[in-house]
Design a protein around this motif. Sequence first.
Motif, mmCIF file in Angstrom:
data_model
loop_
_atom_site.group_PDB
_atom_site.id
_atom_site.type_symbol
_atom_site.label_atom_id
_atom_site.label_comp_id
_atom_site.label_asym_id
_atom_site.label_seq_id
_atom_site.Cartn_x
_atom_site.Cartn_y
_atom_site.Cartn_z
ATOM 1 N N GLU A 72 0.663 -1.035 0.156
ATOM 2 C CA GLU A 72 -0.085 0.200 0.011
ATOM 3 C C GLU A 72 0.754 1.118 0.169
ATOM 4 O O GLU A 72 1.608 1.424 1.111
ATOM 5 N N VAL A 73 0.887 1.957 -1.170
ATOM 6 C CA VAL A 73 1.715 3.236 -1.169
ATOM 7 C C VAL A 73 0.786 4.253 -1.125
ATOM 8 O O VAL A 73 -0.258 4.548 -1.850
ATOM 9 N N LEU A 74 1.070 5.274 0.105
ATOM 10 C CA LEU A 74 0.334 6.394 0.186
ATOM 11 C C LEU A 74 0.885 7.749 -0.183
ATOM 12 O O LEU A 74 2.222 7.715 0.083
ATOM 13 N N ILE A 75 0.562 8.655 -1.119
ATOM 14 C CA ILE A 75 0.949 9.685 -1.650
ATOM 15 C C ILE A 75 0.378 10.720 -1.192
ATOM 16 O O ILE A 75 -0.852 10.969 -1.181
ATOM 17 N N PRO A 91 9.251 -7.157 -6.279
ATOM 18 C CA PRO A 91 10.252 -7.036 -5.441
ATOM 19 C C PRO A 91 10.212 -5.790 -4.827
ATOM 20 O O PRO A 91 9.885 -4.717 -5.058
ATOM 21 N N ILE A 92 10.597 -5.724 -3.458
ATOM 22 C CA ILE A 92 10.458 -4.966 -2.525
ATOM 23 C C ILE A 92 11.529 -3.541 -2.854
ATOM 24 O O ILE A 92 11.200 -2.645 -2.732
ATOM 25 N N GLU A 93 12.530 -4.050 -3.584
ATOM 26 C CA GLU A 93 13.462 -3.081 -3.959
ATOM 27 C C GLU A 93 12.657 -1.905 -4.777
ATOM 28 O O GLU A 93 12.989 -0.834 -5.319
ATOM 29 N N ALA A 94 12.020 -2.673 -5.690
ATOM 30 C CA ALA A 94 11.140 -1.720 -6.788
ATOM 31 C C ALA A 94 10.141 -0.935 -6.077
ATOM 32 O O ALA A 94 9.960 0.011 -6.521
ATOM 33 N N ILE A 95 9.397 -1.430 -5.160
ATOM 34 C CA ILE A 95 8.418 -0.452 -4.273
ATOM 35 C C ILE A 95 9.197 0.577 -3.546
ATOM 36 O O ILE A 95 8.809 1.886 -3.691
ATOM 37 N N GLU A 96 10.619 0.285 -2.903
ATOM 38 C CA GLU A 96 11.279 1.241 -2.532
ATOM 39 C C GLU A 96 11.828 2.288 -3.559
ATOM 40 O O GLU A 96 11.742 3.493 -3.272
ATOM 41 N N LYS A 97 12.120 2.193 -4.740
ATOM 42 C CA LYS A 97 12.592 3.089 -5.718
ATOM 43 C C LYS A 97 11.272 3.814 -6.202
ATOM 44 O O LYS A 97 11.367 4.919 -6.465
ATOM 45 N N LEU A 98 10.092 3.150 -6.505
ATOM 46 C CA LEU A 98 9.080 3.749 -6.711
ATOM 47 C C LEU A 98 8.676 4.904 -5.709
ATOM 48 O O LEU A 98 8.201 6.265 -5.985
ATOM 49 N N VAL A 99 8.720 4.654 -4.437
ATOM 50 C CA VAL A 99 8.422 5.659 -3.238
ATOM 51 C C VAL A 99 9.428 6.785 -3.172
ATOM 52 O O VAL A 99 9.114 7.819 -3.253
ATOM 53 N N ALA A 100 10.538 6.384 -3.671
ATOM 54 C CA ALA A 100 11.743 7.702 -3.695
ATOM 55 C C ALA A 100 11.453 8.608 -4.926
ATOM 56 O O ALA A 100 11.577 9.662 -4.759
ATOM 57 N N ASP A 101 11.025 7.822 -6.008
ATOM 58 C CA ASP A 101 10.575 8.780 -7.257
ATOM 59 C C ASP A 101 9.315 9.377 -7.032
ATOM 60 O O ASP A 101 9.393 10.519 -7.524
ATOM 61 N N ILE A 102 8.534 8.921 -6.367
ATOM 62 C CA ILE A 102 7.274 9.599 -6.214
ATOM 63 C C ILE A 102 7.457 10.867 -5.132
ATOM 64 O O ILE A 102 6.913 11.905 -5.336
ATOM 65 N N LYS A 103 8.298 10.749 -4.018
ATOM 66 C CA LYS A 103 8.643 12.059 -3.574
ATOM 67 C C LYS A 103 8.992 13.165 -4.241
ATOM 68 O O LYS A 103 9.124 14.310 -3.659
ATOM 69 N N LYS A 104 9.630 12.783 -5.265
ATOM 70 C CA LYS A 104 10.092 14.080 -6.134
ATOM 71 C C LYS A 104 8.892 14.488 -7.045
ATOM 72 O O LYS A 104 9.259 15.407 -7.932
ATOM 73 N N GLN A 109 -0.856 13.589 -11.352
ATOM 74 C CA GLN A 109 -0.600 12.903 -12.578
ATOM 75 C C GLN A 109 0.609 12.148 -12.655
ATOM 76 O O GLN A 109 0.899 11.047 -13.230
ATOM 77 N N GLN A 110 1.855 12.959 -12.509
ATOM 78 C CA GLN A 110 3.001 12.352 -12.399
ATOM 79 C C GLN A 110 3.302 10.922 -11.646
ATOM 80 O O GLN A 110 3.636 10.223 -11.910
ATOM 81 N N ALA A 111 2.782 11.121 -10.301
ATOM 82 C CA ALA A 111 2.675 10.130 -9.390
ATOM 83 C C ALA A 111 1.820 8.878 -10.019
ATOM 84 O O ALA A 111 2.430 7.658 -9.914
ATOM 85 N N THR A 112 0.654 9.237 -10.411
ATOM 86 C CA THR A 112 0.184 8.161 -11.272
ATOM 87 C C THR A 112 0.623 7.296 -12.172
ATOM 88 O O THR A 112 0.765 6.267 -12.347
ATOM 89 N N GLU A 113 1.243 8.232 -13.201
ATOM 90 C CA GLU A 113 1.965 7.655 -14.301
ATOM 91 C C GLU A 113 3.321 6.625 -13.654
ATOM 92 O O GLU A 113 3.258 5.686 -14.076
ATOM 93 N N LEU A 114 3.846 7.105 -12.759
ATOM 94 C CA LEU A 114 4.889 6.243 -11.900
ATOM 95 C C LEU A 114 4.387 4.942 -11.453
ATOM 96 O O LEU A 114 5.121 3.659 -11.621
#
Length: 125
Positions: A72-75, A91-104, A109-114
């Motif tokens: 569950e990713v909360l933005i 993989p959990i590494e992909a989720i961690e990378k996604l969360v780091a990218d979403i913070k930027k 719309q950008q977050a949804t695309e990611l």
Amino acid sequence: MKKEYPAYSFQEFVDDLRLRSRKKKRAVKSSLARFGRYRRMEKLLQQYELTGNVDTALKALKLRRYMTRPYEVLIRIKDLSLEFTLSPLIPIEAIEKLVADIKKCATEQQATELVQQCRDSHAIG
């Protein structure tokens, strides 16, 4: 033997004398290995065995508890709050990378695309 069993050949006799061993049992692979948190849990358990640090064992236990649950990713972007659910097979590494990218991200719309890119890149089937 030839007198008692006329159809019994010498080759069959030699084959019967051959030593036979039991088939080796294959190691059973864990059914949890397909989940994204599994490798991290195994790594933490190995660290615990080496160091004896209880904190790493507790982290591994927590990962095991949530192994089959979806991510569950909360933005939060300004006043907006979005929650996305992702497959537990990612993989959990992909989720961690996604969360780091979403913070930027600056917009929803950008977050949804990611998130959609992450889902597409780890699609199963």
